[in-house]
Write an enzyme that holds these catalytic residues in place. Structure first.
Site, PDB file in Angstrom:
ATOM      1  N   TYR A 168     -52.268 -21.147 -17.508  1.00 25.30           N
ATOM      2  CA  TYR A 168     -53.138 -22.316 -17.367  1.00 25.30           C
ATOM      3  C   TYR A 168     -52.505 -23.381 -16.478  1.00 25.30           C
ATOM      4  O   TYR A 168     -53.213 -24.042 -15.706  1.00 25.30           O
ATOM      5  CB  TYR A 168     -53.546 -22.877 -18.742  1.00 25.30           C
ATOM      6  CG  TYR A 168     -54.778 -22.158 -19.233  1.00 25.30           C
ATOM      7  CD1 TYR A 168     -56.042 -22.526 -18.798  1.00 25.30           C
ATOM      8  CD2 TYR A 168     -54.662 -21.047 -20.059  1.00 25.30           C
ATOM      9  CE1 TYR A 168     -57.168 -21.818 -19.184  1.00 25.30           C
ATOM     10  CE2 TYR A 168     -55.773 -20.327 -20.448  1.00 25.30           C
ATOM     11  CZ  TYR A 168     -57.035 -20.723 -20.006  1.00 25.30           C
ATOM     12  OH  TYR A 168     -58.140 -20.015 -20.373  1.00 25.30           O
TER      13      TYR A 168
ATOM     14  N   ASN B  33     -68.274 -23.336 -15.214  1.00 21.42           N
ATOM     15  CA  ASN B  33     -66.957 -23.635 -14.654  1.00 21.42           C
ATOM     16  C   ASN B  33     -66.238 -24.713 -15.450  1.00 21.42           C
ATOM     17  O   ASN B  33     -66.864 -25.592 -16.031  1.00 21.42           O
ATOM     18  CB  ASN B  33     -67.092 -24.061 -13.197  1.00 21.42           C
ATOM     19  CG  ASN B  33     -67.694 -22.959 -12.353  1.00 21.42           C
ATOM     20  OD1 ASN B  33     -67.745 -21.811 -12.787  1.00 21.42           O
ATOM     21  ND2 ASN B  33     -68.162 -23.292 -11.166  1.00 21.42           N
TER      22      ASN B  33
ATOM     23  N   ASP C 279     -63.733 -26.521 -13.925  1.00 19.18           N
ATOM     24  CA  ASP C 279     -62.948 -27.257 -12.929  1.00 19.18           C
ATOM     25  C   ASP C 279     -63.386 -28.703 -12.691  1.00 19.18           C
ATOM     26  O   ASP C 279     -62.716 -29.446 -11.956  1.00 19.18           O
ATOM     27  CB  ASP C 279     -62.934 -26.492 -11.592  1.00 19.18           C
ATOM     28  CG  ASP C 279     -64.349 -26.203 -11.056  1.00 19.18           C
ATOM     29  OD1 ASP C 279     -65.256 -27.036 -11.246  1.00 19.18           O
ATOM     30  OD2 ASP C 279     -64.530 -25.128 -10.436  1.00 19.18           O
TER      31      ASP C 279
ATOM     32  N   HIS D 224     -68.334 -24.069 -20.829  1.00 12.20           N
ATOM     33  CA  HIS D 224     -67.053 -23.436 -21.188  1.00 12.20           C
ATOM     34  C   HIS D 224     -65.897 -24.418 -21.269  1.00 12.20           C
ATOM     35  O   HIS D 224     -64.738 -24.029 -21.205  1.00 12.20           O
ATOM     36  CB  HIS D 224     -66.744 -22.289 -20.206  1.00 12.20           C
ATOM     37  CG  HIS D 224     -67.678 -21.123 -20.364  1.00 12.20           C
ATOM     38  ND1 HIS D 224     -67.848 -20.147 -19.396  1.00 12.20           N
ATOM     39  CD2 HIS D 224     -68.493 -20.765 -21.388  1.00 12.20           C
ATOM     40  CE1 HIS D 224     -68.734 -19.248 -19.824  1.00 12.20           C
ATOM     41  NE2 HIS D 224     -69.145 -19.607 -21.021  1.00 12.20           N
TER      42      HIS D 224
ATOM     43  N   CYS E  45     -54.596 -31.314 -35.250  1.00 13.51           N
ATOM     44  CA  CYS E  45     -55.375 -32.521 -35.589  1.00 13.51           C
ATOM     45  C   CYS E  45     -56.521 -32.704 -34.592  1.00 13.51           C
ATOM     46  O   CYS E  45     -56.813 -31.805 -33.803  1.00 13.51           O
ATOM     47  CB  CYS E  45     -54.461 -33.752 -35.653  1.00 13.51           C
ATOM     48  SG  CYS E  45     -53.916 -34.363 -34.031  1.00 13.51           S
TER      49      CYS E  45
ATOM     50  N   CYS F   3     -48.591 -32.093 -29.317  1.00  6.95           N
ATOM     51  CA  CYS F   3     -49.458 -33.233 -29.619  1.00  6.95           C
ATOM     52  C   CYS F   3     -48.608 -34.493 -29.820  1.00  6.95           C
ATOM     53  O   CYS F   3     -47.701 -34.485 -30.648  1.00  6.95           O
ATOM     54  CB  CYS F   3     -50.272 -32.941 -30.873  1.00  6.95           C
ATOM     55  SG  CYS F   3     -51.308 -34.309 -31.385  1.00  6.95           S
TER      56      CYS F   3
ATOM     57  N   CYS G 268     -49.297 -35.560 -33.735  1.00  9.88           N
ATOM     58  CA  CYS G 268     -48.846 -34.819 -34.932  1.00  9.88           C
ATOM     59  C   CYS G 268     -47.805 -33.750 -34.616  1.00  9.88           C
ATOM     60  O   CYS G 268     -47.302 -33.096 -35.522  1.00  9.88           O
ATOM     61  CB  CYS G 268     -50.047 -34.194 -35.646  1.00  9.88           C
ATOM     62  SG  CYS G 268     -50.647 -32.708 -34.827  1.00  9.88           S
TER      63      CYS G 268
ATOM     64  N   GLY H 292     -73.706 -18.414  -7.651  1.00 12.58           N
ATOM     65  CA  GLY H 292     -72.327 -17.956  -7.769  1.00 12.58           C
ATOM     66  C   GLY H 292     -71.895 -17.490  -9.143  1.00 12.58           C
ATOM     67  O   GLY H 292     -70.789 -17.801  -9.573  1.00 12.58           O
ATOM     68  N   THR H 293     -72.751 -16.744  -9.802  1.00 10.73           N
ATOM     69  CA  THR H 293     -72.321 -16.167 -11.081  1.00 10.73           C
ATOM     70  C   THR H 293     -72.706 -14.696 -11.131  1.00 10.73           C
ATOM     71  O   THR H 293     -73.751 -14.304 -10.602  1.00 10.73           O
ATOM     72  CB  THR H 293     -72.925 -16.920 -12.291  1.00 10.73           C
ATOM     73  OG1 THR H 293     -72.466 -16.300 -13.499  1.00 10.73           O
ATOM     74  CG2 THR H 293     -74.442 -16.949 -12.285  1.00 10.73           C
TER      75      THR H 293
HETATM   76  P1  OAD Z   1     -67.558 -14.145 -11.855  1.00 11.58           P
HETATM   77  O1  OAD Z   1     -66.221 -14.052 -11.223  1.00 11.58           O
HETATM   78  O2  OAD Z   1     -67.939 -13.140 -12.863  1.00 11.58           O
HETATM   79  O3  OAD Z   1     -68.676 -14.091 -10.710  1.00 11.58           O
HETATM   80  C1  OAD Z   1     -68.565 -14.848  -9.554  1.00 11.58           C
HETATM   81  C2  OAD Z   1     -69.802 -14.611  -8.710  1.00 11.58           C
HETATM   82  O4  OAD Z   1     -69.722 -15.468  -7.588  1.00 11.58           O
HETATM   83  C3  OAD Z   1     -69.939 -13.185  -8.174  1.00 11.58           C
HETATM   84  O5  OAD Z   1     -71.264 -12.740  -8.437  1.00 11.58           O
HETATM   85  C4  OAD Z   1     -69.687 -13.329  -6.672  1.00 11.58           C
HETATM   86  O6  OAD Z   1     -70.474 -12.426  -5.897  1.00 11.58           O
HETATM   87  C5  OAD Z   1     -70.138 -14.746  -6.430  1.00 11.58           C
HETATM   88  N1  OAD Z   1     -69.520 -15.417  -5.289  1.00 11.58           N
HETATM   89  C6  OAD Z   1     -68.297 -15.224  -4.731  1.00 11.58           C
HETATM   90  N2  OAD Z   1     -68.083 -16.074  -3.716  1.00 11.58           N
HETATM   91  C7  OAD Z   1     -69.209 -16.840  -3.611  1.00 11.58           C
HETATM   92  C8  OAD Z   1     -69.608 -17.927  -2.764  1.00 11.58           C
HETATM   93  N3  OAD Z   1     -68.808 -18.399  -1.808  1.00 11.58           N
HETATM   94  N4  OAD Z   1     -70.835 -18.468  -2.979  1.00 11.58           N
HETATM   95  C9  OAD Z   1     -71.640 -17.999  -3.942  1.00 11.58           C
HETATM   96  N5  OAD Z   1     -71.323 -16.997  -4.766  1.00 11.58           N
HETATM   97  C10 OAD Z   1     -70.116 -16.421  -4.614  1.00 11.58           C
HETATM   98  O7  OAD Z   1     -67.685 -15.648 -12.397  1.00 11.58           O
HETATM   99  P2  OAD Z   1     -68.699 -16.215 -13.495  1.00 11.58           P
HETATM  100  O8  OAD Z   1     -70.021 -15.549 -13.394  1.00 11.58           O
HETATM  101  O9  OAD Z   1     -68.646 -17.696 -13.401  1.00 11.58           O
HETATM  102  O10 OAD Z   1     -65.496 -17.508 -18.822  1.00 11.58           O
HETATM  103  O11 OAD Z   1     -67.981 -15.769 -14.828  1.00 11.58           O
HETATM  104  C11 OAD Z   1     -68.497 -16.163 -16.062  1.00 11.58           C
HETATM  105  C12 OAD Z   1     -67.379 -16.445 -17.021  1.00 11.58           C
HETATM  106  O12 OAD Z   1     -66.457 -15.334 -17.069  1.00 11.58           O
HETATM  107  C13 OAD Z   1     -66.479 -17.616 -16.652  1.00 11.58           C
HETATM  108  O13 OAD Z   1     -67.026 -18.870 -17.027  1.00 11.58           O
HETATM  109  C14 OAD Z   1     -65.241 -17.325 -17.428  1.00 11.58           C
HETATM  110  C15 OAD Z   1     -65.104 -15.844 -17.133  1.00 11.58           C
HETATM  111  O14 OAD Z   1     -64.390 -15.101 -18.054  1.00 11.58           O
HETATM  112  C16 OAD Z   1     -64.755 -18.336 -19.562  1.00 11.58           C
HETATM  113  O15 OAD Z   1     -63.814 -18.948 -19.090  1.00 11.58           O
HETATM  114  C17 OAD Z   1     -65.192 -18.439 -20.974  1.00 11.58           C
END
Ligand code: OAD
Length: 249
Positions: A69, A104, A106, A121, A132, A149, A152, A189-190
């Site tokens: 992290y 995200n 961030d 998330h 605590c 912490c 505590c 982007g997911t």
């Molecule tokens: P992923 O890494 O699973 O997916 C990222 C997506 O972004 C993919 O579909 C890529 O094709 C796309 N991508 C890459 N570059 C891009 C760009 N420049 N513009 C647009 N899209 C682009 O990430 P998440 O779907 O966010 O969980 O993942 C979901 C969760 O899985 C996260 O929140 C995290 C992870 O484990 C936790 O932290 C709980």
């Protein structure tokens, strides 16, 4: 939709929407230099989530988890919002987008100026005590690893959701409410594989709303979305702002 320009089509949907929301994942921050999780260069290609992002991993080896992290916190602190984050904020300012729901951690949407942001998330720039109720924001990487912490002496942990943990109730309820009101969701982007977050855009479809899917690769929403924009987030939103006459980002 096929032959129509996805940007023109997305602009048309946005202009005629009553309540549009944006749903984002790691891809929206990729162009800020923050690695995604899946796909080439993805964090889960190099690291095993069960070693680093579960409560069990933290119990077993808090130092290892914190080192990972600390590396990611440093990356986030050095990153800046990109044109996609800035355009999404501009669209909210213009009244065309009502809320941003993000997976995200961030903080880049808020930094770019979005104000109605749901962070499903948690935040990598916050810590909380495992013993605590202490919670605090991070302005720099903790100097002592693992951090303790100040109230505590308990172990502090990143205020993020790990695998196997429930999402923060309040945020999840806000996300459901926003999706319940929305007649358009722009998914950006997911990969759409992590539940329950990934189902939130589907709520919009389930009551007859529309979906725009912005992703250079096919994903879970491909085939469901009304508009597929096969391009990066920064490119899509720059073109979209121009199409809407809202200037540059
Ligand atoms: P992923 O890494 O699973 O997916 C990222 C997506 O972004 C993919 O579909 C890529 O094709 C796309 N991508 C890459 N570059 C891009 C760009 N420049 N513009 C647009 N899209 C682009 O990430 P998440 O779907 O966010 O969980 O993942 C979901 C969760 O899985 C996260 O929140 C995290 C992870 O484990 C936790 O932290 C709980």
């Amino acid at each position: 939709m096929g032959l129509l320009d996805p940007v023109v089509e997305a602009a048309r949907l946005l202009r005629s929407s009553r309540y549009a929301i944006v749903f984002t994942g790691a891809g929206v921050s990729a162009e800020s230099g923050i690695p995604t999780f899946r796909g080439s260069g993805g964090l889960w290609r190099r690291f095993r989530p069960e070693d680093l992002a579960t409560p069990e991993a933290f119990q077993r080896d808090p130092r290892l988890v914190w080192e990972w992290y600390a590396w990611r916190i440093k990356m986030v602190l050095e990153a800046e919002p990109n044109p996609a984050h800035r355009a999404i904020a501009r669209l909210e300012e213009a009244g065309l987008v009502k809320a941003v729901i993000t997976q995200n951690v961030d903080g880049l949407h808020r930094w770019a100026g979005s104000s109605n942001v749901v962070e499903l998330h948690g935040s990598i720039l916050r810590v909380r005590c495992t013993r605590c109720s202490y919670r605090s924001n991070l302005a720099r990487v903790p100097s002592e690893i693992p951090p303790r912490c100040p109230r505590c002496g308990g172990l502090l942990r990143p205020d993020v959701v790990w695998f196997g943990e429930p999402l923060p109730r309040g945020e999840l309820e806000r996300a459901w409410r926003e999706a319940g009101k929305a007649d358009l969701v722009i998914v950006v982007g997911t990969s759409g594989v992590v539940e329950p977050a990934a189902s939130i855009p589907l709520i919009v479809l389930s009551h007859g709303g529309s979906m725009v899917n912005v992703n250079p690769e096919p994903n879970r929403y491909t085939g469901l979305a009304d508009v597929e924009a096969r391009m990066t987030a920064a490119r899509f939103f720059s073109l979209l702002l121009a199409e809407l006459g809202l200037g540059d980002v």
